[in-house]
Structure formats: C-alpha cells, structure tokens
Motif scaffolding. Sequence first.
Motif, PDB file in Angstrom:
ATOM      1  N   PRO A 196       0.831  -1.204   0.000  1.00 28.28           N
ATOM      2  CA  PRO A 196       0.000   0.000   0.000  1.00 28.28           C
ATOM      3  C   PRO A 196       0.864   1.252   0.000  1.00 28.28           C
ATOM      4  CG  PRO A 196      -0.746  -1.560   1.660  1.00 28.28           C
ATOM      5  CD  PRO A 196       0.581  -2.062   1.165  1.00 28.28           C
ATOM      6  N   VAL A 197       0.378   2.294  -0.653  1.00 30.66           N
ATOM      7  CA  VAL A 197       1.104   3.558  -0.694  1.00 30.66           C
ATOM      8  C   VAL A 197       1.113   4.183   0.688  1.00 30.66           C
ATOM      9  CG1 VAL A 197       1.184   5.871  -1.679  1.00 30.66           C
ATOM     10  CG2 VAL A 197       0.465   3.945  -3.094  1.00 30.66           C
ATOM     11  N   GLU A 198       2.294   4.522   1.164  1.00 30.26           N
ATOM     12  CA  GLU A 198       2.408   5.154   2.471  1.00 30.26           C
ATOM     13  C   GLU A 198       2.258   6.662   2.303  1.00 30.26           C
ATOM     14  OE1 GLU A 198       6.070   4.068   4.222  1.00 30.26           O
ATOM     15  OE2 GLU A 198       5.613   1.924   4.310  1.00 30.26           O
ATOM     16  N   HIS A 199       1.314   7.235   3.008  1.00 29.81           N
ATOM     17  CA  HIS A 199       1.077   8.673   2.935  1.00 29.81           C
ATOM     18  C   HIS A 199       1.898   9.372   4.009  1.00 29.81           C
ATOM     19  CE1 HIS A 199      -2.199   8.284   0.039  1.00 29.81           C
ATOM     20  NE2 HIS A 199      -2.589   7.243   0.739  1.00 29.81           N
ATOM     21  N   LYS A 200       2.895  10.092   3.532  1.00 28.93           N
ATOM     22  CA  LYS A 200       3.724  10.817   4.485  1.00 28.93           C
ATOM     23  C   LYS A 200       2.967  12.031   5.029  1.00 28.93           C
ATOM     24  CE  LYS A 200       8.058   9.557   2.232  1.00 28.93           C
ATOM     25  NZ  LYS A 200       9.295  10.074   1.601  1.00 28.93           N
ATOM     26  N   GLU A 201       3.353  12.419   6.210  1.00 28.78           N
ATOM     27  CA  GLU A 201       2.719  13.575   6.825  1.00 28.78           C
ATOM     28  C   GLU A 201       3.018  14.810   5.989  1.00 28.78           C
ATOM     29  OE1 GLU A 201       2.795  16.055  11.054  1.00 28.78           O
ATOM     30  OE2 GLU A 201       3.905  14.189  10.826  1.00 28.78           O
ATOM     31  N   GLU A 202       1.999  15.568   5.671  1.00 25.35           N
ATOM     32  CA  GLU A 202       2.148  16.752   4.839  1.00 25.35           C
ATOM     33  C   GLU A 202       2.990  17.794   5.565  1.00 25.35           C
ATOM     34  OE1 GLU A 202       2.581  18.628   2.048  1.00 25.35           O
ATOM     35  OE2 GLU A 202       0.800  17.487   1.478  1.00 25.35           O
ATOM     36  N   ARG A 203       4.064  18.223   4.921  1.00 27.16           N
ATOM     37  CA  ARG A 203       4.935  19.190   5.582  1.00 27.16           C
ATOM     38  C   ARG A 203       4.796  20.589   5.006  1.00 27.16           C
ATOM     39  NH1 ARG A 203       9.881  20.178   2.980  1.00 27.16           N
ATOM     40  NH2 ARG A 203      10.304  18.928   1.123  1.00 27.16           N
ATOM     41  N   TYR A 204       3.947  20.736   4.005  1.00 28.52           N
ATOM     42  CA  TYR A 204       3.733  22.047   3.414  1.00 28.52           C
ATOM     43  C   TYR A 204       2.417  22.627   3.919  1.00 28.52           C
ATOM     44  CZ  TYR A 204       7.401  20.304   0.376  1.00 28.52           C
ATOM     45  OH  TYR A 204       8.568  19.770  -0.081  1.00 28.52           O
ATOM     46  N   ASP A 205       2.372  23.940   4.035  1.00 26.43           N
ATOM     47  CA  ASP A 205       1.195  24.599   4.598  1.00 26.43           C
ATOM     48  C   ASP A 205       0.024  24.579   3.614  1.00 26.43           C
ATOM     49  OD1 ASP A 205       2.722  25.141   6.771  1.00 26.43           O
ATOM     50  OD2 ASP A 205       3.055  27.259   6.316  1.00 26.43           O
ATOM     51  N   PRO A 206      -1.133  24.070   4.019  1.00 29.45           N
ATOM     52  CA  PRO A 206      -2.311  24.105   3.153  1.00 29.45           C
ATOM     53  C   PRO A 206      -2.982  25.476   3.186  1.00 29.45           C
ATOM     54  CG  PRO A 206      -2.844  22.990   5.189  1.00 29.45           C
ATOM     55  CD  PRO A 206      -1.377  23.280   5.243  1.00 29.45           C
TER      56      PRO A 206
END
Length: 270
Positions: A156-166
């Motif tokens: 399964p694709v591992e979703h890394k924690e988003e490090r850019y500001d939404p």
Amino acid sequence: MAKIRALLVDDEPLAIRGLTLRLEKFDDLEIIGTCSNGREAVKAIKEQKPDLVFLDIQMPGFDGFSVVRSLVGQTEIPLIVFVTAFDQYAFEAFEAHALDYLLKPVEEERLEEAIVRVREALSQRIAIEQNARLVDLIESMDEPPKEALTAILEKPVEHKEERYDPHLRIKDRGHITIVDVADVDYVDAAGDYMCIHVGEKTHILRETMKTMEKRLDPRVFQRVHRSTIVNLDKVKEVRPHSNGECFLTLMCGVELKVSRSYKDVVGRFL
C-alpha cells in the motif's frame, strides 16, 4: 490510420505538463493517461496496453528500471522512451536497448526524432524485438528477486505527513484572514514582506522569500524570478522571448517574467 497510444510517467507534474504540451503537435499520437509513480505505471500498462511509454527513470521508491523489470513475462510490452535528467554519457549503454531516450529539459528537435523512431518501429513491427533487448539488459543488472518486486507493487502507498502549509494566516490590524494556498495565483517580494495575490485581492505577509519557499509545495509552486513564486496550476500560457527570458500568463490575466536564471523551470513547460 490508428493513433499511437502513449502513456506518460513522471513524478514531476511540471514535467508531465511540459511533455503533454509538446506532444500535442503530433496528430498521430494520443495520450491515454499519465502516472506519477512506478506502481501506477505498471498497473496502467497492464490495463491500458499503450503502444508507447515515455518513462522517467529517477522516481522515488519504484523507479523506471523497476517498471521495465516488472513487465518481464508479458506478451505485449510497449515501446519505451526514457525521459530523464541523467547525463547523456550515462545512457551510452542503453542507446541500443531502449528505443530512445530524451534529456530534460526536452528539446523540440530531439522529441521529433524520437517520434520518428517510434513510427518506424511500429511500422516495421520491431517493437517486440526492441523491448526484449531492453528487458534482457535490465535483468542483467543487480536487482531484487521477483518476489521482492511483487511485494513492492502490492505494498500500500504510504502517505507521508504533509509538511507544506495548506493555508496561510494573514494578520492585519488584529484580524486574521485564512487563505487557501491552492487559491494563490503568485507571490512576490516587497522587502521583508510577501504580497500574496489571490484573484483581485492582495494580502501582505511579513515573511522572507526563502522562508516562503519552504512553506509551499514545490510540485505546485516554483520560483521563476528572485522575487516571484508562481502557482503552476494557475499558468495559462508560456511565451518565450528571444533574449532567453520567458513570460507566463496566468488565468487571472497577470503576466509574469521568468528570468534566465530560472529558465530550467519553464523548459519543462515547453
């Protein structure tokens, strides 16, 4: 005459967009899909059976070579044209095995040559022989066992924690305005302040250009001038200039200059 059905594979959205624009001039070629990673590419190749794949090699996790390895044993393997930032000399060993390779940023003349080779290969029905040699070459490299490749494909694709500001929080006289980053057209610098342009509105944020770059996702936001960052999803038109500079026209109607120092960014558009 049936069109050449092509699949584009690259983890850089800008590279995909640039190649798509360049391929539009070839009436006998149809882009049937795009993939942002190797596992997506393997699935698309098996399901859609394209005639041709423009394949990036340097992709995280499951690279272009792994894509080709995973196709071993299939009766129908598409023609492969590598599209990569590798130095040309690194490809001397592959030139006789892959149908062709293109270096980024892709030059118009080289792309035309590659399409000619694709047409000839298909018309002479040498695709199977050509790709058999490519598979033989890649199989001869150091590679994980087939079971390991299968495990990578099925993982399964591992979703890394988003490090850019939404979102960007703009403070002004005690009020806080929350701006969705996806809505930002472009950002330009005014000393130690950033002007955040969203449609007809401009918000002022005390920030440096260097810090702002780190907050924005580089897959979407690219610096095109020492004082300008643009949202690539908002670009409507690219207009090269004879002096080496370029101009971007955004969907909002604003025109921005791209300095020669950042020409490589626009080179992927063209």
